[in-house]
Write an enzyme that holds these catalytic residues in place. Structure first.
Site, PDB file in Angstrom:
ATOM      1  N   HIS A  74       0.830  -1.209   0.000  1.00 15.23           N
ATOM      2  CA  HIS A  74       0.000   0.000   0.000  1.00 15.23           C
ATOM      3  C   HIS A  74       0.859   1.251   0.000  1.00 15.23           C
ATOM      4  O   HIS A  74       2.009   1.250   0.436  1.00 15.23           O
ATOM      5  CB  HIS A  74      -0.949   0.017   1.203  1.00 15.23           C
ATOM      6  N   CYS A  75       0.290   2.325  -0.535  1.00 12.83           N
ATOM      7  CA  CYS A  75       0.820   3.678  -0.357  1.00 12.83           C
ATOM      8  C   CYS A  75      -0.330   4.460   0.250  1.00 12.83           C
ATOM      9  O   CYS A  75      -0.966   3.997   1.189  1.00 12.83           O
ATOM     10  CB  CYS A  75       1.334   4.251  -1.667  1.00 12.83           C
ATOM     11  N   LYS A  76      -0.641   5.642  -0.247  1.00  6.44           N
ATOM     12  CA  LYS A  76      -1.817   6.355   0.264  1.00  6.44           C
ATOM     13  C   LYS A  76      -3.098   5.801  -0.339  1.00  6.44           C
ATOM     14  O   LYS A  76      -3.987   5.326   0.354  1.00  6.44           O
ATOM     15  CB  LYS A  76      -1.703   7.855  -0.013  1.00  6.44           C
TER      16      LYS A  76
END
Length: 498
Positions: A313-315
């Site tokens: 995940h990132c944002k």
């Protein structure tokens, strides 16, 4: 996904298609021109009929078709609709491809339609034309056994053309993927076991891809999940869905996820995953940017040594997340950058954005060579000479140009700091807010309110977590492998696309 009931109007008569490409509706006598023109050339506004099989036809029509006793017209333009972020319009996601294929198979097997020509038609909107052609092409590849090239040739017969797909970035676009890229992606996904509609779980896909239910998608079954970044606590504020690590823990355990990789700033304490028995790694780089070679290498090393599936995940779980997962796919499955981007977007629309597209094209040759060496080593064929030859080969690809994008040595950017994302709204914030807003029951909440809520939560999330710059790796695992928290909403256990 927006789905509306299929229109069932009583339209007046037209017999079935009688030719691959026609500038008139089927059954209407075509007037021959006295001039010697290419019979396949057509006016851009002419109706087009393309025979897929002896019973299935795809049509582009600029006026409403008329039904008859021996023809059945249907359209999915207002039934299967792409949910855009900005100017992006496709390709449609995996659930829509599945729904479309089921619809076609049902119509072809229907007793009431056994003597009818089935005509899937689309209208004058070029974006809907491209998505309709995408669905027809996928059906040909998946169920009719056509090669990507064969499916594409049928769809472009008579100089028929379709606009290419673009990314989900705001503003102009200088990189596109074509229908042929998408068909190759689907074919290779079938070849490598990413795609199997015999075991596809439609309900699970459509449930978990929604922002309120976790916003996650499998990119490679049993191997990679892309999901939006968790927050310190789960809440719904101003229409913006935020999930805590505990939202995902039980689902991850049920699906043999052993490793979490975080690419954005710390918005939760990694200990909440490691205490539950997961490995957790931090590989930070700026929102909307491309990873350094060191980050790509570290990511690949982590994934190649992971015991089970990896959740990344990132944002928003779109740009940075899609880019690094794409690097793995290119290395280990030798798919082209365009094919890989197409597949990741079919699984998780909006993935890989802006310069990340050109970055993948630039890395293609290098990743293929690394993958070749990796597989050679697994087969026990590696020796000192092979290694030296391989290193020399890799050093020679720095200035290779692929599709006009040069792989040039670039100075490594300064290590990325968490502070870069704390005080402003980034691309990931906007994409998450757009997805939350369009999927919420009410779209009346202004986007600025959702974004403000997001930024405020970023500033207050986990204030006591120690900061770190650059590439930080965390690989702790709880000795007891226990979790003291329960999943908030996840109860299904069947893996998507086994």
């Amino acid at each position: 996904m927006k789905r509306k009931s299929e229109r069932r109007s009583s339209w007046a008569a037209a017999p079935p298609c009688s030719r691959r490409c026609s500038s008139t509706s089927p059954g209407v006598k075509k007037i021959r021109s006295s001039t010697q023109q290419d019979p396949r050339r057509r006016d851009p506004q002419d109706d087009v009929y393309l025979d897929i099989t002896d019973r299935l036809c795809f049509a582009i029509l600029y006026s409403r078709p008329k039904s008859a006793s021996n023809v059945h017209y249907f359209s999915i333009d207002n039934e299967l609709e792409y949910e855009n972020f900005y100017a992006d319009f496709g390709p449609l996601n995996l659930a829509m491809v599945y729904r479309y294929c089921c619809k076609i198979n049902k119509k072809l097997k229907s007793i009431t339609m056994l003597r009818k020509k089935i005509v899937h038609f689309t209208g004058s909107d070029q974006r809907k034309q491209a998505n309709a052609a995408f669905l027809v092409g996928c059906y040909m590849v998946i169920y009719l056994g056509r090669t990507p090239e064969e499916a594409y040739r049928i769809l472009i017969f008579g100089e028929t053309s379709y606009i290419p797909f673009r990314d989900a970035a705001y503003g102009s676009c200088n990189f596109y993927i074509t229908l042929l890229d998408c068909f190759h992606a689907v074919k290779k996904a079938m070849q490598y076991g990413f795609l199997n509609f015999n075991s596809f779980n439609l309900d699970e896909y459509e449930h978990y891809e929604k922002a309120e239910n976790g916003d996650l998608n499998w990119i490679i079954p049993d191997r990679f999940i892309a999901f939006c970044g968790p927050h310190s606590r789960a809440r719904l504020e101003s229409g913006y869905h935020q999930h805590s690590p505990e939202t995902y823990i039980q689902y991850f355990k049920n699906h043999n996820v052993t490793t979490i990789i975080r690419l954005n700033k710390r918005m939760y304490d990694a200990k909440r995953f490691t205490d539950a028995g997961f490995d957790h790694h931090d590989l930070f780089f700026a929102d909307g940017s491309t990873p350094t070679d060191a980050i790509v290498k570290e990511f690949l090393d982590i994934c190649e040594n992971a015991e089970g599936a990896i959740a990344v995940h990132c944002k928003a779980g779109l740009g940075r997340t899609g880019t690094l997962i794409a690097c793995y796919i290119m290395k280990h499955y030798r798919m082209t950058a365009a094919e890989t981007i197409a597949w990741v977007r079919i699984c998780r629309p909006g993935s890989v954005i802006g310069p990340q597209q050109q970055f993948l094209v630039m890395k293609q040759t290098n990743l293929w060579l690394e993958g070749d060496y990796f597989r050679q080593k697994l087969k026990g064929q590696e020796n000192g000479q092979h290694r030296a030859a391989f290193s020399k080969l890799l050093s020679g690809v720095d200035d290779i140009s692929i599709n006009g994008v040069e792989n040039q040595d670039q100075q490594e950017p300064e290590p990325y700091s968490d502070d870069d994302e704390i005080n402003g709204v980034t691309q990931g914030d906007r994409l998450r807010a757009l997805k939350s807003r369009r999927q919420s029951k009410t779209n009346a909440i202004p986007l600025t309110v959702i974004l403000q809520s997001s930024v405020q939560s970023c500033k207050t999330s986990e204030p006591n977590i120690s900061g770190s710059a650059g590439i930080t790796k965390r690989t702790t695992r709880s000795a007891s492998r226990k979790s003291s928290v329960k999943s908030l909403s996840i109860s299904r256990t069947k893996t998507v696309l086994r």
